[in-house]
Design a protein around this motif. Structure first.
Motif, PDB file in Angstrom:
ATOM      1  N   VAL A  10       0.863  -1.185   0.000  1.00  0.00           N
ATOM      2  CA  VAL A  10       0.000   0.000   0.000  1.00  0.00           C
ATOM      3  C   VAL A  10       0.894   1.228   0.000  1.00  0.00           C
ATOM      4  CG1 VAL A  10      -1.812   1.286   1.192  1.00  0.00           C
ATOM      5  CG2 VAL A  10      -1.799  -1.222   1.266  1.00  0.00           C
ATOM      6  N   LEU A  11       0.651   2.164  -0.898  1.00  0.00           N
ATOM      7  CA  LEU A  11       1.388   3.425  -0.956  1.00  0.00           C
ATOM      8  C   LEU A  11       0.532   4.527  -0.366  1.00  0.00           C
ATOM      9  CD1 LEU A  11       3.693   5.324  -1.880  1.00  0.00           C
ATOM     10  CD2 LEU A  11       2.529   5.463  -4.098  1.00  0.00           C
ATOM     11  N   VAL A  12       1.042   5.173   0.670  1.00  0.00           N
ATOM     12  CA  VAL A  12       0.376   6.323   1.278  1.00  0.00           C
ATOM     13  C   VAL A  12       1.104   7.577   0.812  1.00  0.00           C
ATOM     14  CG1 VAL A  12      -0.173   7.497   3.439  1.00  0.00           C
ATOM     15  CG2 VAL A  12      -0.399   5.008   3.281  1.00  0.00           C
ATOM     16  N   THR A  13       0.434   8.388   0.014  1.00  0.00           N
ATOM     17  CA  THR A  13       1.093   9.555  -0.592  1.00  0.00           C
ATOM     18  C   THR A  13       0.062  10.592  -0.999  1.00  0.00           C
ATOM     19  OG1 THR A  13       2.752  10.191  -2.243  1.00  0.00           O
ATOM     20  CG2 THR A  13       1.017   8.715  -2.976  1.00  0.00           C
ATOM     21  N   PRO A  14       0.425  11.880  -0.993  1.00  0.00           N
ATOM     22  CA  PRO A  14      -0.498  12.898  -1.512  1.00  0.00           C
ATOM     23  C   PRO A  14      -0.368  13.009  -3.027  1.00  0.00           C
ATOM     24  CG  PRO A  14       1.441  13.959  -0.584  1.00  0.00           C
ATOM     25  CD  PRO A  14       1.623  12.480  -0.369  1.00  0.00           C
ATOM     26  N   LEU A  15      -1.504  13.154  -3.711  1.00  0.00           N
ATOM     27  CA  LEU A  15      -1.521  13.342  -5.152  1.00  0.00           C
ATOM     28  C   LEU A  15      -2.500  14.452  -5.502  1.00  0.00           C
ATOM     29  CD1 LEU A  15      -1.517   9.633  -6.403  1.00  0.00           C
ATOM     30  CD2 LEU A  15       0.368  11.271  -6.595  1.00  0.00           C
ATOM     31  N   GLY A  16      -2.159  15.174  -6.573  1.00  0.00           N
ATOM     32  CA  GLY A  16      -3.007  16.263  -7.028  1.00  0.00           C
ATOM     33  C   GLY A  16      -3.895  15.834  -8.184  1.00  0.00           C
ATOM     34  N   GLY A  17      -4.410  16.827  -8.894  1.00  0.00           N
ATOM     35  CA  GLY A  17      -5.346  16.553  -9.968  1.00  0.00           C
ATOM     36  C   GLY A  17      -4.796  16.764 -11.353  1.00  0.00           C
ATOM     37  N   GLY A  18      -3.485  16.883 -11.518  1.00  0.00           N
ATOM     38  CA  GLY A  18      -2.898  17.152 -12.819  1.00  0.00           C
ATOM     39  C   GLY A  18      -2.656  15.894 -13.635  1.00  0.00           C
TER      40      GLY A  18
END
Length: 462
Positions: free
Chosen positions: A60-68
């Motif tokens: 499982v990868l816990v990371t912030p991602l945007g909408g681009g």
């Protein structure tokens, strides 16, 4: 039920633009790169997660991602490999672009990035359910944003922390911290450890100091081709050497090391065992081409591991534009003359393959009683030399048939030959290779060693 390996950190998108540079721009002293290929792949914590999942384990990868679009590219590349527990990113994922000519980086361009938002329940639940946690900190705020959750996790499960100069220190209680040599030097400077020096002694002092300062069970300083130095806070650490030289792109080797160590701990390994597995995994990873290996992303058939296969190694080195060097001999009693010649031969190119006479071949050439050392032992001795990348055995009187299959770029022999007089020179030239002669240390020979040993045995008092 096995609990998942959870990777926490900053996802990136890596892009390589590969080509050739044969001229300078007319308006500036800058190389002009004729582009042949562009390739994107997950980077940072996303790469570590993909590598940890290669053996089929749940990651499982816990990371912030945007909408681009770049964020969507990361999601797409990870789909089917790892489960992503994402939370908002105020901005877009950072993109690192390397422009390379002839496989060598000319410049790197960084763009994008943002600030992590507030993690939701999915993030909290993922970290709480982890069997092992790997923090892949790239200094972009994710580890800091989740620090309270990671502090709690360190009390429940083994936690591996791969630090970054721009990030914070590991949380207390980590099972293993994995800085590289430059990072360890930077982190230890305020502690007065290592005193600005280089080398293994300085690394040992830094590892011990950081283990105590970070309250880490162990600190492992990665040393590239030299392997890794594992410290538990004492001044006498354990060195885990690399199993072989790894010609290739080291990009992503640190992520591979940390992922392999975390996976080993998840399997119940001790830190020493985990580091040994991680050193081997990172070495093979670099040998295959690093993070840019197309086979890693399902874009080509994977290469065989070249460490033990001379033909696979030769193919891998040639595919990257490297020079394959070969030499041959019986190597019955390896002495200083052999070692000096082998070290010199290795410096001629990008790998060294030894063509070794079998026991039957040695007996035909040298007579009854030879070899003094059986083939299995001769193989092990040669493979243990840092300058030897692979060994191939032949039964014939000469290695010509083996060489025609191996097709090295350079064939090297030591001793009183001229290049034209080498028996294999004509064969090597037939595929565009070159035969070379290297100087031999005078007075060193297997026959002389055997004669002295026999004389000493004869005069030994009974």
């Amino acid at each position: 039920m096995t609990r998942p390996l959870v990777v926490v950190g900053d996802a990136l998108l890596d892009r390589d633009i590969d080509g050739e540079a044969t001229r300078l721009s007319p308006d500036a002293p800058a190389p002009v790169v004729e582009v042949h290929r562009e390739h994107t792949r997950p980077g940072g914590a996303a790469l570590a997660a993909a590598l940890a999942a290669r053996d089929g384990r749940e990651v499982v990868l816990v990371t912030p991602l945007g909408g681009g679009a770049d964020d969507d590219e990361v999601r797409s590349r990870l789909r089917g490999r790892v489960r992503v527990a994402e939370f908002p990113l105020d901005g877009t994922v950072a993109v690192k672009t390397r422009i390379r000519a002839g496989g060598r980086p000319l410049v790197r361009i960084d763009r994008g990035g943002g600030a992590p938002g507030r993690p939701g329940d999915a993030v909290t639940e993922a970290i709480a359910a982890a069997g092992v946690v790997l923090v892949s900190d790239y200094g972009r705020g994710t580890a800091d944003a989740l620090r309270p959750l990671l502090e709690a996790a360190a009390h429940r499960a083994p936690l591996v922390w791969d630090p970054h100069p721009c990030g914070g220190p590991p949380v207390p209680g980590v099972r293993l911290a994995t800085p590289n040599a430059a990072e360890a030097r930077l982190f230890a400077e305020p502690l007065g450890a290592g005193d600005g020096a280089r080398g293994l002694r300085a690394a040992a002092e830094r590892g011990a100091a950081l283990s105590r300062h970070w309250r880490a069970a162990a600190v492992c300083i990665t040393l590239g081709e030299r392997g890794a130095l594992l410290s538990r806070g004492a001044e006498s650490p354990m060195l885990l050497p690399a199993p072989h030289r790894a010609p290739g792109d080291p990009c992503g080797a640190g992520d591979c090391f940390a992922a392999a160590a975390a996976a080993a701990l998840a399997d119940g390994a001790l830190p020493e065992e985990a580091v040994q597995r991680a050193v081997a995994a990172a070495t093979d990873f670099v040998s295959r081409g690093g993070a840019g290996d197309p086979a890693l992303w399902g874009e080509a058939d994977p290469l065989p591991v070249p460490a033990h296969d001379a033909f696979a190694l030769a193919d891998a080195v040639r595919s990257r534009g490297g020079t394959v060097v070969a030499t041959g001999g019986c190597f019955d009693l390896v002495h200083a003359g052999h070692v000096g010649m082998l070290e010199s031969a290795r410096r001629v190119g990008d790998c060294l393959i030894v063509c070794l006479n079998s026991d039957i071949s040695v007996t035909r050439l040298k007579g009854p009683g030879r070899p003094l050392t059986p083939l299995e032992d001769r193989l092990r001795v040669l493979a243990g030399l840092a300058c030897v990348d692979a060994v191939a055995v032949f039964d014939e009187d000469t290695p010509e048939a083996l060489l025609r299959k191996l097709r090295p770029d350079v064939w090297v022999k030591g001793g009183d030959y001229t290049a034209d007089a080498l028996p294999e020179a004509q064969a090597v030239r037939s595929w565009g290779g070159q035969a070379l002669v290297l100087p031999y240390l005078e007075g060193r020979s297997t026959t002389a060693l055997a004669r002295r040993a026999a004389t000493a045995a004869a005069v030994r008092p009974r």
